[in-house]
Design an enzyme around this catalytic site. Structure first.
Site, PDB file in Angstrom:
ATOM      1  N   ASP A 110      -4.004 -17.940   0.778  1.00 14.19           N
ATOM      2  CA  ASP A 110      -4.764 -18.602  -0.256  1.00 14.19           C
ATOM      3  C   ASP A 110      -5.768 -19.658   0.577  1.00 14.19           C
ATOM      4  O   ASP A 110      -6.925 -19.433   0.610  1.00 14.19           O
ATOM      5  CB  ASP A 110      -4.359 -19.224  -1.524  1.00 14.19           C
ATOM      6  CG  ASP A 110      -3.012 -20.118  -1.227  1.00 14.19           C
ATOM      7  OD1 ASP A 110      -2.631 -19.886  -0.092  1.00 14.19           O
ATOM      8  OD2 ASP A 110      -2.655 -20.752  -2.222  1.00 14.19           O
TER       9      ASP A 110
ATOM     10  N   LYS B  39       2.331 -15.403   2.930  1.00 11.74           N
ATOM     11  CA  LYS B  39       2.525 -16.103   1.639  1.00 11.74           C
ATOM     12  C   LYS B  39       3.928 -16.184   1.574  1.00 11.74           C
ATOM     13  O   LYS B  39       4.754 -15.967   0.747  1.00 11.74           O
ATOM     14  CB  LYS B  39       2.042 -15.090   0.463  1.00 11.74           C
ATOM     15  CG  LYS B  39       2.033 -15.892  -0.946  1.00 11.74           C
ATOM     16  CD  LYS B  39       0.912 -16.796  -1.002  1.00 11.74           C
ATOM     17  CE  LYS B  39       0.956 -17.584  -2.426  1.00 11.74           C
ATOM     18  NZ  LYS B  39      -0.164 -18.599  -2.384  1.00 11.74           N
TER      19      LYS B  39
ATOM     20  N   TYR C 125       0.812  -1.242  -0.187  1.00 15.65           N
ATOM     21  CA  TYR C 125       0.029   0.145   0.067  1.00 15.65           C
ATOM     22  C   TYR C 125       0.778   1.331   0.044  1.00 15.65           C
ATOM     23  O   TYR C 125       0.572   2.125  -0.580  1.00 15.65           O
ATOM     24  CB  TYR C 125      -1.107   0.154   1.296  1.00 15.65           C
ATOM     25  CG  TYR C 125      -2.197  -0.543   1.146  1.00 15.65           C
ATOM     26  CD1 TYR C 125      -2.419  -1.960   0.572  1.00 15.65           C
ATOM     27  CD2 TYR C 125      -3.342   0.456   1.349  1.00 15.65           C
ATOM     28  CE1 TYR C 125      -3.731  -2.250   0.394  1.00 15.65           C
ATOM     29  CE2 TYR C 125      -4.751  -0.322   1.191  1.00 15.65           C
ATOM     30  CZ  TYR C 125      -4.809  -1.480   0.619  1.00 15.65           C
ATOM     31  OH  TYR C 125      -5.997  -1.875   0.598  1.00 15.65           O
TER      32      TYR C 125
ATOM     33  N   ASP D  74      -6.775  -6.316   3.878  1.00 11.74           N
ATOM     34  CA  ASP D  74      -7.851  -5.540   3.369  1.00 11.74           C
ATOM     35  C   ASP D  74      -8.873  -6.855   2.879  1.00 11.74           C
ATOM     36  O   ASP D  74      -9.987  -6.863   3.040  1.00 11.74           O
ATOM     37  CB  ASP D  74      -7.334  -5.035   2.319  1.00 11.74           C
ATOM     38  CG  ASP D  74      -8.366  -4.056   1.293  1.00 11.74           C
ATOM     39  OD1 ASP D  74      -9.258  -3.607   2.054  1.00 11.74           O
ATOM     40  OD2 ASP D  74      -8.272  -4.013   0.351  1.00 11.74           O
TER      41      ASP D  74
ATOM     42  N   ASP E 212     -12.666  -8.018   4.348  1.00 14.67           N
ATOM     43  CA  ASP E 212     -14.091  -8.171   3.583  1.00 14.67           C
ATOM     44  C   ASP E 212     -14.826  -9.385   3.802  1.00 14.67           C
ATOM     45  O   ASP E 212     -16.004  -9.563   3.888  1.00 14.67           O
ATOM     46  CB  ASP E 212     -13.764  -7.665   2.275  1.00 14.67           C
ATOM     47  CG  ASP E 212     -14.099  -6.169   2.032  1.00 14.67           C
ATOM     48  OD1 ASP E 212     -13.815  -5.394   3.099  1.00 14.67           O
ATOM     49  OD2 ASP E 212     -14.569  -5.818   1.072  1.00 14.67           O
TER      50      ASP E 212
HETATM   51  C1  IPM Z   1     -10.542  -0.417   3.533  1.00  9.22           C
HETATM   52  C2  IPM Z   1     -10.681   0.074   2.445  1.00  9.22           C
HETATM   53  C3  IPM Z   1      -9.653   0.915   2.074  1.00  9.22           C
HETATM   54  C4  IPM Z   1      -8.302   0.192   1.987  1.00  9.22           C
HETATM   55  C5  IPM Z   1      -9.610   1.741   0.805  1.00  9.22           C
HETATM   56  C6  IPM Z   1     -10.826   2.791   0.762  1.00  9.22           C
HETATM   57  C7  IPM Z   1      -8.539   2.727   0.681  1.00  9.22           C
HETATM   58  O1  IPM Z   1     -11.064  -0.911   1.478  1.00  9.22           O
HETATM   59  O2  IPM Z   1     -10.276   0.207   4.738  1.00  9.22           O
HETATM   60  O3  IPM Z   1     -10.480  -1.676   3.731  1.00  9.22           O
HETATM   61  O4  IPM Z   1      -7.932  -0.586   1.129  1.00  9.22           O
HETATM   62  O5  IPM Z   1      -7.882   0.077   3.093  1.00  9.22           O
HETATM   63 MG    MG Z   2     -11.279  -2.837   2.250  1.00 11.26          MG
END
Ligand code: IPM
Ligand code: MG
Length: 356
Positions: free
Chosen positions: A222, A190, A135, A246, A250
């Site tokens: 993975d 990884k 990042y 990240d 999710d």
């Molecule tokens: C998160 C989001 C951010 C990230 C984006 C909005 C930059 O997806 O907080 O998970 O990738 O960290």
């Molecule tokens: Mg995110």
């Protein structure tokens, strides 16, 4: 104690307003000051993270953040896009430790896309490193490819990297969190392919020497993605880098079926933090009064716990949220037949009422 309130874009202002309402109802002498960020920052001051907003965030004891991003700003160059606001805040405030709990509330078991027996009782904490990795690594950019089979073509490139101290400090956060939970850490890497994550594993193993009471396992990313949907309840604390975190967070959030419920904390080394819902700005439903404010309200609870030293008030808010769910109140994202559909403001009011 001063709290910077940064509502941002899309549904941000609506959901943050509910959390502010709940914070005010606690009767604590908090000073709250608001500033624009994201697309709203660009509209107000020509930059997603205006200098005055950053200054407010710096001087505050904690930051309550809504969400950033809106179609209206999609055409902007990357440096001016709303996402730069949150990345800039993480970098400038050195918020390296991102805590993302994924908890399945029993009342919402039906909301998950997974079978109830796979997810019921789910309680995972993802500890995501937030200021390093690909990042923020340099160099990065688009250049003429210097060698190899694609020499002379344009190429895009980023740099994956972790310094030893960056890995150490996030590993400490994960092991300490595990001590307060079920005593298990899964470090996701990884190491079979990437130098950065082979090094990551080596350092995590070394830090584990200070936490012999905590059980440590290593898992390739993975496989971790697969295990998260196969048998998610096997996890307690997951610690991983910025990019893998990240993606996996999710995935973990969706296990609960209700990303509108999940808070997050991003902490620096001294306990100052930025608190935001795990979901995004949802511009498609902005302004309709239907967004779920609970993730933001629960983020305010995390703020009370981790940055403001008010554990009891944090627990009070969490109990109030459980109570409104038990009353059957649901915003549209978590609505099921037999429950009562409410809007953003009504949900906020119900939490305030349940505090009493
Ligand atoms: C998160 C989001 C951010 C990230 C984006 C909005 C930059 O997806 O907080 O998970 O990738 O960290
Ligand atoms: Mg995110």
């Amino acid at each position: 104690m001063k709290i910077a309130i940064l509502p941002g874009d899309g549904i941000g202002p609506e959901i943050v307003a509910q959390a502010v309402k709940v914070l005010r109802a606690l009767g604590e002498p908090f000073e709250m000051e608001q500033a624009p960020v994201g697309g709203a920052g660009y509209a107000a001051a020509g930059h997603p993270l205006p200098e005055a907003t950053l200054q407010l965030a710096r001087e505050a004891d904690a930051v309550l953040f809504g969400a950033v991003g809106d179609y209206r700003y999609d055409h902007l160059e990357r440096a001016l896009r709303p996402e730069q606001a949150i990345l800039g805040l993480r970098r400038e405030l050195q918020l390296f430790a991102n805590l993302r709990p994924a908890i399945l509330y029993p009342e919402l078991a039906g909301a998950s896309t997974l079978k109830p027996e796979v997810v019921s009782g789910l309680d995972i904490l993802i500890v995501r490193e937030l200021t390093g990795d690909i990042y923020f690594g340099k160099p990065r950019g688009v250049r003429e490819c210097p060698d190899g089979p694609f020499k002379g073509e344009r190429e895009g490139f980023d740099t994956m990297r972790y310094a030893e101290s960056e890995i150490r400090r996030i590993a400490h956060v994960a092991f300490q969190a595990a001590r307060k939970r079920h005593g298990r850490v899964t470090s996701v890497d990884k190491a079979n392919v990437l130098e950065t994550f082979q090094f990551w594993r080596e350092i995590v193993i070394d830090v584990h020497g200070d936490y012999r009471d905590v059980q440590l396992e290593h898992m390739y990313v993975d496989n971790a993605a697969m295990q998260l949907v196969r048998a998610p309840k096997k996890f307690d604390v997951i610690v991983t880098g910025n990019m893998f975190g990240d993606i996996l967070s999710d995935c973990a959030a969706m296990l609960t079926g209700s990303i509108g419920m999940l808070p997050s904390a991003s902490l620096d080394a001294g306990g100052k933090g930025l608190y935001e819902p795990s979901h995004g700005s949802a511009p498609d439903i902005a302004g309709q009064g239907i967004a779920n404010p609970l993730a933001t309200i629960l983020s305010a609870a995390m703020m009370l716990r981790y940055s403001l030293g008010r554990e009891q008030q944090a627990a009070r808010i969490e109990d109030a949220v459980r109570s409104v769910l038990a009353q059957g109140l649901r915003t549209p994202d978590i609505y099921e037949p037999g429950t009562t559909r409410v809007g953003t403001g009504q949900m906020g009011d119900a939490v305030v009422a349940a505090l009493a």
